[in-house]
Design a protein around this motif. Structure first.
Motif: not given
Length: 117
Positions: A50-51, A53, A91, A93
């Motif tokens: 979902k995220f 880096t 991070f 999204e």
């Protein structure tokens, strides 16, 4: 790099291997190191993520640097903003990134249509 390898690298380049050629020797050794290891491998993104880096986002944008990413964020207000964890780890999204990429595709298609008129 062993002395034999260094000597072969010097011979391939037509260089002599004396004590006065230490700068050339260091350059040849550094060049050989780059050939062996090459650029950094991209970091993979799991399918259920979902995220991602900042490094993964840079890789997704073609392997750009963190500085280039910061410049892009400063220049484009519609680009997805990072979420900071522990005040330092960035991070992004993944859903926002995909929406932004679709928006960029629409912009590109619209500008191509107007350019053809």
């Amino acid at each position: 790099m062993t002395t034999a390898h260094r000597r072969n690298a010097h011979n391939d380049l037509g260089l002599s291997l004396s004590n006065t050629d230490t700068r050339v020797s260091a350059r040849v050794e550094a060049a050989a190191h780059c050939v062996v290891f090459g650029p950094r491998a991209p970091v993979t993104v799991p399918a259920d993520a979902k995220f991602i880096t900042a490094r993964q986002y840079c890789d997704r944008l073609g392997g750009i640097s963190f500085t280039t990413l910061a410049r892009m964020l400063a220049r484009d207000p519609e680009m997805p903003r990072p979420i900071y964890f522990a005040n330092r780890i960035r991070f992004f999204e993944l859903a926002a990134i995909e929406a932004y990429e679709r928006l960029c595709e629409v912009r590109t298609a619209a500008s191509a249509l107007t350019a053809n008129r």
